[in-house]
Design a protein around this motif. Structure first.
Motif, PDB file in Angstrom:
ATOM      1  N   VAL A 116       1.762  21.750 -27.987  1.00 43.55           N
ATOM      2  CA  VAL A 116       1.668  20.429 -28.592  1.00 43.55           C
ATOM      3  C   VAL A 116       3.067  19.963 -28.963  1.00 43.55           C
ATOM      4  O   VAL A 116       3.807  20.685 -29.635  1.00 43.55           O
ATOM      5  N   SER A 117       3.423  18.765 -28.525  1.00 35.88           N
ATOM      6  CA  SER A 117       4.706  18.163 -28.899  1.00 35.88           C
ATOM      7  C   SER A 117       4.597  17.546 -30.283  1.00 35.88           C
ATOM      8  O   SER A 117       3.581  16.935 -30.617  1.00 35.88           O
ATOM      9  N   LEU A 118       5.660  17.703 -31.068  1.00 35.57           N
ATOM     10  CA  LEU A 118       5.728  17.104 -32.403  1.00 35.57           C
ATOM     11  C   LEU A 118       6.791  16.024 -32.399  1.00 35.57           C
ATOM     12  O   LEU A 118       7.897  16.242 -31.907  1.00 35.57           O
ATOM     13  N   SER A 119       6.479  14.888 -32.963  1.00 37.15           N
ATOM     14  CA  SER A 119       7.445  13.807 -33.077  1.00 37.15           C
ATOM     15  C   SER A 119       8.124  13.867 -34.437  1.00 37.15           C
ATOM     16  O   SER A 119       7.472  14.103 -35.458  1.00 37.15           O
ATOM     17  N   SER A 120       9.423  13.652 -34.441  1.00 38.79           N
ATOM     18  CA  SER A 120      10.163  13.641 -35.702  1.00 38.79           C
ATOM     19  C   SER A 120      10.090  12.281 -36.381  1.00 38.79           C
ATOM     20  O   SER A 120      10.478  12.144 -37.532  1.00 38.79           O
ATOM     21  N   VAL A 121       9.587  11.261 -35.699  1.00 33.57           N
ATOM     22  CA  VAL A 121       9.587   9.915 -36.278  1.00 33.57           C
ATOM     23  C   VAL A 121       8.203   9.432 -36.690  1.00 33.57           C
ATOM     24  O   VAL A 121       8.081   8.529 -37.488  1.00 33.57           O
ATOM     25  N   SER A 122       7.167  10.008 -36.157  1.00 34.41           N
ATOM     26  CA  SER A 122       5.821   9.525 -36.448  1.00 34.41           C
ATOM     27  C   SER A 122       5.143  10.406 -37.480  1.00 34.41           C
ATOM     28  O   SER A 122       4.979  11.597 -37.275  1.00 34.41           O
ATOM     29  N   GLN A 123       4.762   9.802 -38.578  1.00 34.36           N
ATOM     30  CA  GLN A 123       3.973  10.537 -39.560  1.00 34.36           C
ATOM     31  C   GLN A 123       2.486  10.288 -39.371  1.00 34.36           C
ATOM     32  O   GLN A 123       1.666  10.892 -40.029  1.00 34.36           O
ATOM     33  N   GLU A 124       2.133   9.389 -38.466  1.00 41.69           N
ATOM     34  CA  GLU A 124       0.732   9.057 -38.226  1.00 41.69           C
ATOM     35  C   GLU A 124       0.066  10.044 -37.279  1.00 41.69           C
ATOM     36  O   GLU A 124      -1.116  10.293 -37.359  1.00 41.69           O
ATOM     37  N   SER A 125       0.823  10.555 -36.309  1.00 42.12           N
ATOM     38  CA  SER A 125       0.223  11.458 -35.328  1.00 42.12           C
ATOM     39  C   SER A 125       1.039  12.734 -35.247  1.00 42.12           C
ATOM     40  O   SER A 125       2.215  12.751 -35.557  1.00 42.12           O
ATOM     41  N   GLY A 126       0.401  13.776 -34.838  1.00 43.68           N
ATOM     42  CA  GLY A 126       1.111  15.026 -34.615  1.00 43.68           C
ATOM     43  C   GLY A 126       1.199  15.935 -35.814  1.00 43.68           C
ATOM     44  O   GLY A 126       1.702  17.036 -35.707  1.00 43.68           O
ATOM     45  N   LEU A 127       0.742  15.478 -37.000  1.00 44.52           N
ATOM     46  CA  LEU A 127       0.832  16.346 -38.162  1.00 44.52           C
ATOM     47  C   LEU A 127      -0.392  17.237 -38.322  1.00 44.52           C
ATOM     48  O   LEU A 127      -0.349  18.224 -39.036  1.00 44.52           O
ATOM     49  N   THR A 128      -1.484  16.875 -37.675  1.00 47.38           N
ATOM     50  CA  THR A 128      -2.691  17.695 -37.670  1.00 47.38           C
ATOM     51  C   THR A 128      -3.199  17.789 -36.243  1.00 47.38           C
ATOM     52  O   THR A 128      -3.244  16.786 -35.533  1.00 47.38           O
ATOM     53  N   TYR A 129      -3.573  18.996 -35.833  1.00 51.26           N
ATOM     54  CA  TYR A 129      -4.038  19.208 -34.460  1.00 51.26           C
ATOM     55  C   TYR A 129      -5.086  20.310 -34.473  1.00 51.26           C
ATOM     56  O   TYR A 129      -4.901  21.331 -35.138  1.00 51.26           O
TER      57      TYR A 129
END
Length: 170
Positions: A116-129
């Motif tokens: 899973v790729s994590l974005s350093s700029v988006s707090q809306e997506s990628g913090l829970t998977y």
């Protein structure tokens, strides 16, 4: 019989604590299969308290070499979802089933199951998977191998909780 294990000791009087990823590749959770039993992965997932400082990746993979970890306790750290079920057969130890690696080891072979790729700029997506594998696509970890959840957050650490739900396969 399914079991769930997290990257920390089972919660008692406090909530399950998050663990820092560090700023290099780090095994957050490791499960070691014994020489007699494989495991089948039903589901896995993670959550981050904050986004990483730079784009990162979280991986679920089988390796041939153990990381050095904080040892889990079979009776309390690996939770049997059947209250009448037996204790897990996973191998316990600082070079076996545990969490928060201090040394990664020299891996020669892997079998990746998910990334899973994590974005350093988006707090809306990628913090829970969370990923639940379909019955005909559940990865099986071979005997005498290690299942790892690894995090790579290259510039700034993030606090993470992760889990794996599995069943033992004779």
């Amino acid at each position: 019989m399914p079991f769930t294990v997290w990257n920390g000791p089972a919660p008692t009087t406090a909530a399950l604590a998050s663990v820092t990823t560090g700023t290099a590749i780090k095994t957050m959770l490791q499960l070691a299969t014994p020489s007699t039993t494989q495991i089948r992965i039903i589901e896995w997932g993670f959550s981050l308290d904050d986004p990483p400082g730079a784009d990162g990746v979280i991986e679920l993979l089988q390796t041939d070499v153990a990381a050095t970890v904080t040892q889990h306790v079979a009776a309390t750290g690996v939770v049997n979802l059947d209250p009448n079920g037996p204790t897990t057969l996973l191998t316990m130890g600082t070079s076996a089933t545990g969490y928060t690696a201090t040394a990664e080891g020299a891996i020669a072979a892997t079998r990746p199951f998910d990334a899973v790729s994590l974005s350093s700029v988006s707090q809306e997506s990628g913090l829970t998977y969370t990923k639940t594998f379909m019955p005909n696509a559940m990865p099986i970890v071979a005997v005498s191998r290690f299942l790892r959840v690894r995090a790579t957050t290259p510039t700034t650490a993030a606090d993470m909780r992760c889990f794996v739900t599995f069943e033992q396969v004779g």
